[in-house]
Motif scaffolding. Sequence first.
Motif, PDB file in Angstrom:
ATOM      1  N   ASP A   1       0.807  -1.227   0.000  1.00 20.87           N
ATOM      2  CA  ASP A   1       0.000   0.000   0.000  1.00 20.87           C
ATOM      3  C   ASP A   1       0.836   1.271   0.000  1.00 20.87           C
ATOM      4  O   ASP A   1       0.586   2.216   0.761  1.00 20.87           O
ATOM      5  N   GLU A   2       1.877   1.314  -0.831  1.00 22.60           N
ATOM      6  CA  GLU A   2       2.710   2.509  -0.936  1.00 22.60           C
ATOM      7  C   GLU A   2       2.850   2.861  -2.415  1.00 22.60           C
ATOM      8  O   GLU A   2       3.837   2.520  -3.064  1.00 22.60           O
ATOM      9  N   PRO A   3       1.839   3.525  -2.973  1.00 26.98           N
ATOM     10  CA  PRO A   3       1.801   3.770  -4.417  1.00 26.98           C
ATOM     11  C   PRO A   3       3.000   4.544  -4.949  1.00 26.98           C
ATOM     12  O   PRO A   3       3.375   4.384  -6.114  1.00 26.98           O
ATOM     13  N   GLU A   4       3.629   5.377  -4.110  1.00 26.71           N
ATOM     14  CA  GLU A   4       4.737   6.196  -4.591  1.00 26.71           C
ATOM     15  C   GLU A   4       5.962   5.365  -4.966  1.00 26.71           C
ATOM     16  O   GLU A   4       6.818   5.821  -5.716  1.00 26.71           O
ATOM     17  N   ILE A   5       6.072   4.139  -4.449  1.00 24.24           N
ATOM     18  CA  ILE A   5       7.207   3.283  -4.803  1.00 24.24           C
ATOM     19  C   ILE A   5       6.729   1.935  -5.359  1.00 24.24           C
ATOM     20  O   ILE A   5       7.476   0.971  -5.378  1.00 24.24           O
ATOM     21  N   GLU A   6       5.499   1.899  -5.791  1.00 25.45           N
ATOM     22  CA  GLU A   6       4.908   0.639  -6.270  1.00 25.45           C
ATOM     23  C   GLU A   6       5.648   0.074  -7.475  1.00 25.45           C
ATOM     24  O   GLU A   6       5.720  -1.146  -7.664  1.00 25.45           O
ATOM     25  N   SER A   7       6.237   0.937  -8.299  1.00 24.94           N
ATOM     26  CA  SER A   7       6.871   0.476  -9.530  1.00 24.94           C
ATOM     27  C   SER A   7       8.249  -0.145  -9.314  1.00 24.94           C
ATOM     28  O   SER A   7       8.794  -0.770 -10.226  1.00 24.94           O
ATOM     29  N   LEU A   8       8.822   0.006  -8.127  1.00 30.33           N
ATOM     30  CA  LEU A   8      10.164  -0.517  -7.887  1.00 30.33           C
ATOM     31  C   LEU A   8      10.150  -2.045  -7.824  1.00 30.33           C
ATOM     32  O   LEU A   8       9.230  -2.639  -7.251  1.00 30.33           O
ATOM     33  N   PRO A   9      11.175  -2.697  -8.387  1.00 29.95           N
ATOM     34  CA  PRO A   9      11.266  -4.156  -8.238  1.00 29.95           C
ATOM     35  C   PRO A   9      11.603  -4.537  -6.804  1.00 29.95           C
ATOM     36  O   PRO A   9      12.147  -3.725  -6.050  1.00 29.95           O
ATOM     37  N   ARG A  10      11.266  -5.767  -6.434  1.00 26.60           N
ATOM     38  CA  ARG A  10      11.497  -6.250  -5.077  1.00 26.60           C
ATOM     39  C   ARG A  10      12.311  -7.533  -5.075  1.00 26.60           C
ATOM     40  O   ARG A  10      12.140  -8.376  -5.959  1.00 26.60           O
ATOM     41  N   LEU A  11      13.170  -7.672  -4.059  1.00 26.45           N
ATOM     42  CA  LEU A  11      13.786  -8.956  -3.728  1.00 26.45           C
ATOM     43  C   LEU A  11      13.051  -9.449  -2.486  1.00 26.45           C
ATOM     44  O   LEU A  11      13.094  -8.811  -1.438  1.00 26.45           O
ATOM     45  N   VAL A  12      12.361 -10.577  -2.608  1.00 29.71           N
ATOM     46  CA  VAL A  12      11.470 -11.047  -1.549  1.00 29.71           C
ATOM     47  C   VAL A  12      11.924 -12.433  -1.083  1.00 29.71           C
ATOM     48  O   VAL A  12      12.232 -13.304  -1.904  1.00 29.71           O
ATOM     49  N   PHE A  13      11.961 -12.627   0.238  1.00 27.27           N
ATOM     50  CA  PHE A  13      12.341 -13.934   0.776  1.00 27.27           C
ATOM     51  C   PHE A  13      11.918 -14.049   2.230  1.00 27.27           C
ATOM     52  O   PHE A  13      11.584 -13.048   2.888  1.00 27.27           O
ATOM     53  N   HIS A  14      11.909 -15.274   2.739  1.00 25.53           N
ATOM     54  CA  HIS A  14      11.601 -15.551   4.142  1.00 25.53           C
ATOM     55  C   HIS A  14      12.906 -15.427   4.937  1.00 25.53           C
ATOM     56  O   HIS A  14      13.716 -16.350   4.968  1.00 25.53           O
ATOM     57  N   PHE A  15      13.098 -14.283   5.578  1.00 18.57           N
ATOM     58  CA  PHE A  15      14.332 -14.003   6.319  1.00 18.57           C
ATOM     59  C   PHE A  15      14.250 -14.628   7.710  1.00 18.57           C
ATOM     60  O   PHE A  15      13.208 -14.575   8.369  1.00 18.57           O
ATOM     61  N   ASN A  16      15.373 -15.190   8.158  1.00 17.78           N
ATOM     62  CA  ASN A  16      15.369 -15.834   9.480  1.00 17.78           C
ATOM     63  C   ASN A  16      15.331 -14.824  10.636  1.00 17.78           C
ATOM     64  O   ASN A  16      15.196 -15.218  11.796  1.00 17.78           O
ATOM     65  N   ARG A  17      15.454 -13.539  10.327  1.00 20.51           N
ATOM     66  CA  ARG A  17      15.379 -12.455  11.314  1.00 20.51           C
ATOM     67  C   ARG A  17      16.433 -12.570  12.413  1.00 20.51           C
ATOM     68  O   ARG A  17      16.267 -12.065  13.510  1.00 20.51           O
ATOM     69  N   ARG A  18      17.508 -13.197  12.091  1.00 19.64           N
ATOM     70  CA  ARG A  18      18.557 -13.430  13.071  1.00 19.64           C
ATOM     71  C   ARG A  18      19.895 -12.860  12.601  1.00 19.64           C
ATOM     72  O   ARG A  18      20.582 -12.184  13.352  1.00 19.64           O
ATOM     73  N   ASP A  19      20.278 -13.121  11.368  1.00 23.99           N
ATOM     74  CA  ASP A  19      21.605 -12.757  10.873  1.00 23.99           C
ATOM     75  C   ASP A  19      21.590 -11.365  10.246  1.00 23.99           C
ATOM     76  O   ASP A  19      21.686 -11.195   9.034  1.00 23.99           O
ATOM     77  N   LEU A  20      21.479 -10.335  11.098  1.00 24.59           N
ATOM     78  CA  LEU A  20      21.362  -8.966  10.589  1.00 24.59           C
ATOM     79  C   LEU A  20      22.665  -8.456   9.984  1.00 24.59           C
ATOM     80  O   LEU A  20      22.652  -7.665   9.035  1.00 24.59           O
ATOM     81  N   GLY A  21      23.806  -8.882  10.527  1.00 27.74           N
ATOM     82  CA  GLY A  21      25.071  -8.504   9.919  1.00 27.74           C
ATOM     83  C   GLY A  21      25.197  -9.086   8.521  1.00 27.74           C
ATOM     84  O   GLY A  21      25.659  -8.420   7.588  1.00 27.74           O
ATOM     85  N   ARG A  22      24.780 -10.315   8.388  1.00 28.44           N
ATOM     86  CA  ARG A  22      24.805 -10.973   7.077  1.00 28.44           C
ATOM     87  C   ARG A  22      23.821 -10.306   6.100  1.00 28.44           C
ATOM     88  O   ARG A  22      24.103 -10.185   4.910  1.00 28.44           O
ATOM     89  N   LEU A  23      22.693  -9.851   6.617  1.00 28.23           N
ATOM     90  CA  LEU A  23      21.733  -9.128   5.781  1.00 28.23           C
ATOM     91  C   LEU A  23      22.352  -7.846   5.249  1.00 28.23           C
ATOM     92  O   LEU A  23      22.156  -7.481   4.085  1.00 28.23           O
ATOM     93  N   ARG A  24      23.114  -7.154   6.105  1.00 28.47           N
ATOM     94  CA  ARG A  24      23.783  -5.931   5.642  1.00 28.47           C
ATOM     95  C   ARG A  24      24.768  -6.251   4.518  1.00 28.47           C
ATOM     96  O   ARG A  24      24.898  -5.487   3.552  1.00 28.47           O
ATOM     97  N   ILE A  25      25.458  -7.368   4.620  1.00 24.08           N
ATOM     98  CA  ILE A  25      26.391  -7.768   3.564  1.00 24.08           C
ATOM     99  C   ILE A  25      25.630  -8.039   2.264  1.00 24.08           C
ATOM    100  O   ILE A  25      26.094  -7.691   1.175  1.00 24.08           O
ATOM    101  N   LEU A  26      24.451  -8.642   2.368  1.00 20.94           N
ATOM    102  CA  LEU A  26      23.613  -8.854   1.173  1.00 20.94           C
ATOM    103  C   LEU A  26      23.270  -7.517   0.528  1.00 20.94           C
ATOM    104  O   LEU A  26      23.341  -7.372  -0.708  1.00 20.94           O
TER     105      LEU A  26
END
Length: 353
Positions: free
Chosen positions: A311-336
């Motif tokens: 529900d954010e029309p101003e950025i609706e056109s942007l592509p997304r990288l979507v995945f089920h994140f383990n919500r644990r490895d935040l340092g590793r997420l930053r590297i991604l």
Amino acid sequence: MEEAGTLNRFNDTDEDDLLPSSEDRRAIEINRLLDQIRQTADKLQRDAASRGDLKLLARSLKELRYAFKVFTPYRDMRKLTIFGSARTRPDHPNYITAVKFAEQMAQDGWLVITGAGSGIMEAGHRGAGRENAMGLNIVLPFEQQANPIIHGDDKLVNMKYFFTRKLMFVKECDAVVCLPGGFGTLDEAFEVLTLVQTGKRDPFPIVLLDAPGGTYWKKLDDFIRAALHDDEMISPEDFALYRVTDSVDEAVAEIEKFYKVYHSMRYVRNKLVIRLQKTISSSLLDAIRSEFHGLLSEGDFEIRSALAEEDEPEIESLPRLVFHFNRRDLGRLRILIDCLNDESLEPASRKFV
């Protein structure tokens, strides 16, 4: 048969018309949240909350409401928060460094938020200029008057509580830069690191900036490595969450590169949605699937369009990288995120210790 077919088509259209639009869904959610606030107030009355507790809550809500009002017109602009000592004099190398850094960021279209006091806070505003300065001043018993650059400006908020002020510092910014300071600066630096490390704040650039040749943050980094990492209190990937430098140019580059491809992120149910400024190549996606498989709690990485729930029309056109994140490895997420911005896996091969 024709009449039945016509009726079915009419019913299908009618059902679609009854579905709430994204604006309606947002309005429903806003009303629900406002009802929660009212219900909480009613419960406080039923609980016979003390005068002191009610005073704290009332003042906090009042402060945050006004701060939100001030910041709302600037929500679509990139903002950075600068922390540092209020005691730093204008002729000190740290002050001069803060001025130069803020000046460069303002020239690139960034707003600069500081605590609105003297020292490094004043230096950040001086470099940014009044037009690009925002302030969150703390009202103290021994007074802290806003610096002359931001004093009287509509973008200045005076706050009674440190916790509401710190919330606004982190909530409203897209990067944090810390220059040398005392207990308050260290408190702010470590709180920001803690919020990002634990996933209570989306990843963003955190730069610990010294004047050229300065060693304030280098000494702290040495302590973190010897006392925290070597005793296994943090992981090697946590060093990806911040950058130590004594170069203004490196600090600017660290922040601006973070938003080269990465735009923003949010969770939708149990999925992490990373919005991208542009799509990535299929070869990079394949490499990410192999290198960062450990970030997944299930499923796989996919490139797709916006999810309906965003529900954010101003950025609706942007592509997304979507995945089920383990919500644990935040340092590793930053590297991604660094790999997305580099459009290669090179950041994943860096050694942090």
